[in-house]
Scaffold this motif. Structure first.
Motif, PDB file in Angstrom:
ATOM      1  N   GLN B  25       0.823  -1.209   0.000  1.00 30.29           N
ATOM      2  CA  GLN B  25       0.000   0.000   0.000  1.00 30.29           C
ATOM      3  C   GLN B  25       0.858   1.261   0.000  1.00 30.29           C
ATOM      4  OE1 GLN B  25      -3.291  -1.971   2.639  1.00 30.29           O
ATOM      5  NE2 GLN B  25      -3.920   0.125   2.293  1.00 30.29           N
ATOM      6  N   GLY B  37      -0.662  -4.299  -6.799  1.00 32.59           N
ATOM      7  CA  GLY B  37      -1.615  -4.547  -5.712  1.00 32.59           C
ATOM      8  C   GLY B  37      -3.000  -4.930  -6.185  1.00 32.59           C
ATOM      9  N   ASP B  38      -3.073  -5.734  -7.250  1.00 35.41           N
ATOM     10  CA  ASP B  38      -4.371  -6.027  -7.866  1.00 35.41           C
ATOM     11  C   ASP B  38      -5.386  -6.644  -6.909  1.00 35.41           C
ATOM     12  OD1 ASP B  38      -3.530  -5.005 -10.247  1.00 35.41           O
ATOM     13  OD2 ASP B  38      -3.244  -6.932 -11.250  1.00 35.41           O
ATOM     14  N   CYS B  39      -4.946  -7.505  -6.008  1.00 39.12           N
ATOM     15  CA  CYS B  39      -5.924  -8.184  -5.136  1.00 39.12           C
ATOM     16  C   CYS B  39      -6.211  -7.371  -3.881  1.00 39.12           C
ATOM     17  CB  CYS B  39      -5.464  -9.599  -4.791  1.00 39.12           C
ATOM     18  SG  CYS B  39      -4.142  -9.677  -3.573  1.00 39.12           S
ATOM     19  N   GLY B  40      -5.598  -6.210  -3.771  1.00 43.34           N
ATOM     20  CA  GLY B  40      -5.874  -5.352  -2.630  1.00 43.34           C
ATOM     21  C   GLY B  40      -5.085  -5.738  -1.387  1.00 43.34           C
ATOM     22  N   GLY B  41      -4.238  -6.749  -1.513  1.00 43.28           N
ATOM     23  CA  GLY B  41      -3.360  -7.059  -0.380  1.00 43.28           C
ATOM     24  C   GLY B  41      -3.681  -8.341   0.353  1.00 43.28           C
ATOM     25  N   VAL B  42      -4.274  -9.317  -0.347  1.00 47.11           N
ATOM     26  CA  VAL B  42      -4.620 -10.564   0.342  1.00 47.11           C
ATOM     27  C   VAL B  42      -3.838 -11.765  -0.194  1.00 47.11           C
ATOM     28  CG1 VAL B  42      -6.885  -9.788   1.109  1.00 47.11           C
ATOM     29  CG2 VAL B  42      -6.679 -10.880  -1.126  1.00 47.11           C
ATOM     30  N   ALA B  43      -2.641 -11.513  -0.670  1.00 50.52           N
ATOM     31  CA  ALA B  43      -1.740 -12.593  -1.101  1.00 50.52           C
ATOM     32  C   ALA B  43      -2.337 -13.476  -2.178  1.00 50.52           C
ATOM     33  CB  ALA B  43      -1.304 -13.437   0.113  1.00 50.52           C
TER      34      ALA B  43
END
Ligand SMILES: Cc1cc2nc3c(=O)[nH]c(=O)nc-3n(C[C@H](O)[C@H](O)[C@H](O)COP(=O)(O)OP(=O)(O)OC[C@H]3O[C@@H](n4cnc5c(N)ncnc54)[C@H](O)[C@@H]3O)c2cc1C
Ligand code: FES
Lengths: 433, 103
Positions: B25, B37-43
Motif C-alpha cells: 500500500q 496490488g491487484d488483489c488489494g493485499g490478500v496474497a
C-alpha cells in the motif's frame, strides 16, 4: 516561425490526435483502464483524454474488503483506493464522481447526465452489476440491506453491535464472507439458503460441505433448502418467514442472492445485450466505438468455449487491459484464465478457472476443518478449475495448467506425496507424450 | 512513519515515508513503478513481489507459507522474496530497502 508557435501547433496537432475516451462507472475496471491507457504515455504524451463518470462519490476503491475486513465498527478501516488521487490529477483524468449517466446518444457520440452532454470518440461501459432482491414480500423494507458499495457497507457497519441479531439471505461468497465478519465480531447470525448447499453454483459438494462445517463451527446458524416467503416488521424488528414455517427474528437483514448486470444503458442505446452487454474478443460491443468490461459484460471465453459473465476483480482488470490495447490501436484478444479468491475466518479460498459443467471432481488432501486441500474439476478429462483451500501451491500450479490445457495423470492429482510442482512436471510430460 | 527505499525495475530509487499499513500500500499510494496490488493485499495476485535487501531480511522475516506457495513457480523468486502486501510497516523497519521485481 517562432519556437513558441511551433510548440503551440504541435500541441494542437497532438490534441487533435488525442481521442476522447469516456468511461461510465468508476470501479475496478474503470481504474484499470485509466492505468493501462496512461501507462502508454509514460514516456511523454498521454494518447487519450479520459473522463470517468461514476455515480459513487469516491474515486475507485477496492470492493472485496467491504464484506471482509471493512466491517469492524470498533476499528473502522478506511476505504482502500485502487490508485491515489494524484494519479488521476497528474494524468489529467477528469473525474466526474457522484454523477450518473442517464443515456447514450450513439448518433451524436455523447453521453447524457442531468441535462449535460459529454462527447466521446470511444466509450467504455464499466457499470458493474447490482445485487438482486428476490421477489419476496417485504424485501424492500429499509432494514433489508445489500452489501455492494462503500455507502452500503457504512450503513451496515454502523448497525453492527454484538447484541444484534442478523439474518443473511443467500449463501454465496458475499453472504458467507459477511457472516464470517459478523461472527468474528461476536454478532449472532443466521444464514438462509434456498439451495440444498452453500456455494452450490460455484463449487462441488465436498467444498460446500467444508464451508458449511466451518461456518457452523464458528457459530453461524446455517439453514439450507429454506425458501424465504416474507419479511415482516413486528414490534420494530424484522421477522423473516420461511416456507417450512420457521421464523427468524433479526435487527436487520442482508441479501446476498446474486447480482444482475448493469446493462440498461447499453440496452436503451440498442446495443446487443443478453445477460450483460455482449462483447467480442476485444471487448467491443455491437457498436465498434463502444467497449464494455467487467461485471456488466458477457463474452465468449476461448478457454471454456462458452459465453461467460464473470464477477471478479481479475476479470474486470484483464478486460480493461484488453479495452486499453484496442483503444491504443494495438488490439489483443482477451484470453486470460479467470481467478478469484474469498477469505472467510482463517480460510483462504483461491479459485483458478471456472468449474461450471464439470463431470468429475477429485479432492486432493483432506476436506476437513483445519486442513488444506484442493478440489480439481474436470470435464471429459480436461482440467477446468481448481478450488484451493489454504493451499496456494495448488492454486499457483492450476494457474499454469488451465490456460495451456495441460493436466497431470489423475491418480497423481489425489496423491499428496506428489508436490504440486511435481504435478506440473507430470502434466508437462503428459502433454509431450 | 517508517522510511522505505524501493529500487524499481528500471533502477530508480524511490524513497517513501508512509503511514500505510504495508509495503504494497505504501508503494501504490506513492505510485512506485512495478507494484500493482491487484488483489488489494490478500496474497492472491503476486503483483507486489519484492526482494528484501539482504541486510534487512532478518528484521523483515521470511515469507509465510502462503507467500512461498504463491511465489513457488515465479522465476524471479529468491530466498529474500516477499509479497509486499504481507510485510507490515512497523517503526522497526525505518530505513528498509527493497527491490521491486515487477512483471
Ligand atoms: C462485497 C463484495 C466483495 C467482493 N469480493 C470479491 C473477492 O473477494 N474477489 C473478487 O475477485 N471479486 C470480489 N468481488 C467482485 C468484484 O468486486 C467485482 O467483480 C468488480 O468490482 C467488478 O468491477 P467493475 O469495474 O465491473 O464494476 P464495479 O467495481 O462494481 O464498478 C461499477 C461502478 O459503476 C457505477 N455505475 C453503474 N451504472 C452507472 C451509471 N449509469 N453512471 C455512472 N456510474 C454507474 C456503479 O455504481 C459502480 O460504482 C466482490 C464484490 C463485492 C460487492
Ligand atoms: S497485493 Fe495481491 S498479492 Fe500482494
Amino acid at each position: 516561425m517562432s519556437a513558441e508557435t511551433t510548440i503551440a501547433e504541435q500541441n494542437a496537432e497532438q490534441n487533435a490526435e488525442q481521442k476522447k475516451c469516456v468511461i461510465v462507472g468508476s470501479g475496478h475496471s474503470a481504474a484499470q483502464l485509466c492505468v493501462s491507457l496512461t501507462h502508454a504515455g509514460r514516456s511523454g504524451k498521454i494518447p487519450v483524454e479520459i473522463t470517468v463518470i461514476g455515480d459513487e462519490p469516491h474515486a475507485p476503491y477496492h470492493r472485496p474488503p467491504l464484506s471482509k475486513t471493512y466491517l469492524n465498527p470498533a476499528a473502522p478501516e478506511p476505504l482502500q483506493f485502487i490508485r491515489p488521487e494524484n494519479f488521476y490529477r497528474e494524468n489529467s483524468i477528469e473525474m466526474r464522481l457522484g454523477k450518473r449517466v442517464e443515456s447514450i446518444d450513439r448518433q451524436a457520440k455523447q453521453v447524457c447526465l442531468g441535462g449535460e452532454t459529454i462527447p466521446y470518440d470511444v466509450l467504455a461501459l464499466a457499470t458493474g452489476s447490482t445485487h438482486r432482491r428476490p421477489p419476496i414480500p417485504g424485501i424492500d423494507h429499509p432494514d433489508v440491506l445489500t452489501l455492494q458499495t462503500a455507502a452500503q457497507a457504512d450503513v451496515i457497519r454502523d448497525r453492527i453491535r454484538s447484541d444484534r441479531c442478523v439474518v443473511v439471505i443467500g449463501a454465496g461468497f458475499i453472504g458467507l464472507e459477511f457472516a464470517a465478519s459478523l461472527r468474528k465480531l461476536g454478532v449472532r447470525v443466521a444464514v438462509l439458503e434456498r439451495m440444498e448447499r452453500v456455494l452450490s453454483r460455484v463449487t462441488s459438494l465436498d467444498v460446500s460441505r467444508f464451508f458449511e462445517a466451518m461456518h457452523r463451527h464458528h457459530g453461524v446458524e446455517l439453514h439450507t433448502s429454506v425458501n424465504v416467503t416474507a419479511v415482516d416488521e413486528v414490534e420494530g424488528r424484522l421477522v423473516v418467514r420461511t416456507e417450512n414455517g420457521s421464523d427468524f427474528t433479526a435487527d436487520f437483514v442482508v441479501v446476498g442472492a446474486g447480482a444482475a448486470p448493469n446493462d440498461q444503458l447499453a440496452r436503451q442505446a440498442g446495443l446487443d445485450v443478453d445477460n450483460g452487454v455482449r462483447v467480442n474478443e476485444y471487448n467491443q460491443t455491437s457498436d465498434p466505438d463502444i467497449y464494455a468490461m467487467g461485471d456488466c459484460c458477457n463474452q465468449f471465453h476461448p478457454i471454456y468455449s462458452a459465453q461467460l459473465r464473470i464477477e471478479s476483480v481479475q476479470n474486470a482488470l484483464d478486460q480493461a487491459k484488453t479495452v486499453a490495447a484496442s483503444i491504443l490501436g494495438k488490439p489483443v484478444k482477451q484470453n486470460t484464465m479467470p481467478w478469484f479468491w474469498s477469505d472467510q475466518y482463517d480460510v483462504k479460498l483461491q479459485i483458478a478457472g471456472v468449474s461450471t459443467g464439470f463431470d468429475q471432481c477429485l479432492i486432493r488432501g483432506s476436506a476437513k476443518l483445519g486442513e488444506s486441500f484442493s478440489a480439481w474439476y474436470l470435464k471429459q478429462g480436461r482440467l477446468l478449475a481448481v478450488d484451493a483451500i489454504n493451499d496456494a501451491r495448488a492454486y499457483a500450479v492450476a494457474g499454469k495448467l488451465i490456460p495451456t490445457g495441460m493436466c497431470p495423470r489423475l491418480e497423481l492429482i489425489t496423491d499428496t506425496n506428489i508436490t504440486p510442482k511435481e504435478l506440473l512436471q507430470s502434466a508437462k510430460e503428459e502433454s509431450n507424450a | 512513519m517508517p522510511k522505505v527505499t524501493y529500487v524499481t525495475p528500471s533502477g530508480d530509487e524511490v524513497v517513501v515515508n508512509s503511514d500505510e499499513p504495508n509495503l504494497m500500500q505504501a508503494a501504490v499510494t506513492n505510485q512506485v513503478e512495478g507494484i500493482l496490488g491487484d488483489c488489494g493485499g490478500v496474497a492472491s495476485c503476486a503483483t507486489c513481489h519484492v526482494h528484501i535487501d539482504p541486510q534487512w531480511i532478518d528484521k523483515v522475516g521470511p515469507a509465510t507459507d502462503i507467500e512461498q506457495g504463491m511465489l513457488e513457480l515465479e522465476d524471479n523468486a529468491t530466498d529474500n522474496s516477499r509479497l509486499g502486501c504481507q510485510v507490515k510497516l512497523t517503526p522497526e523497519l525505518d530505513g528498509l530497502v527493497v527491490r521491486v521485481v515487477g512483471q
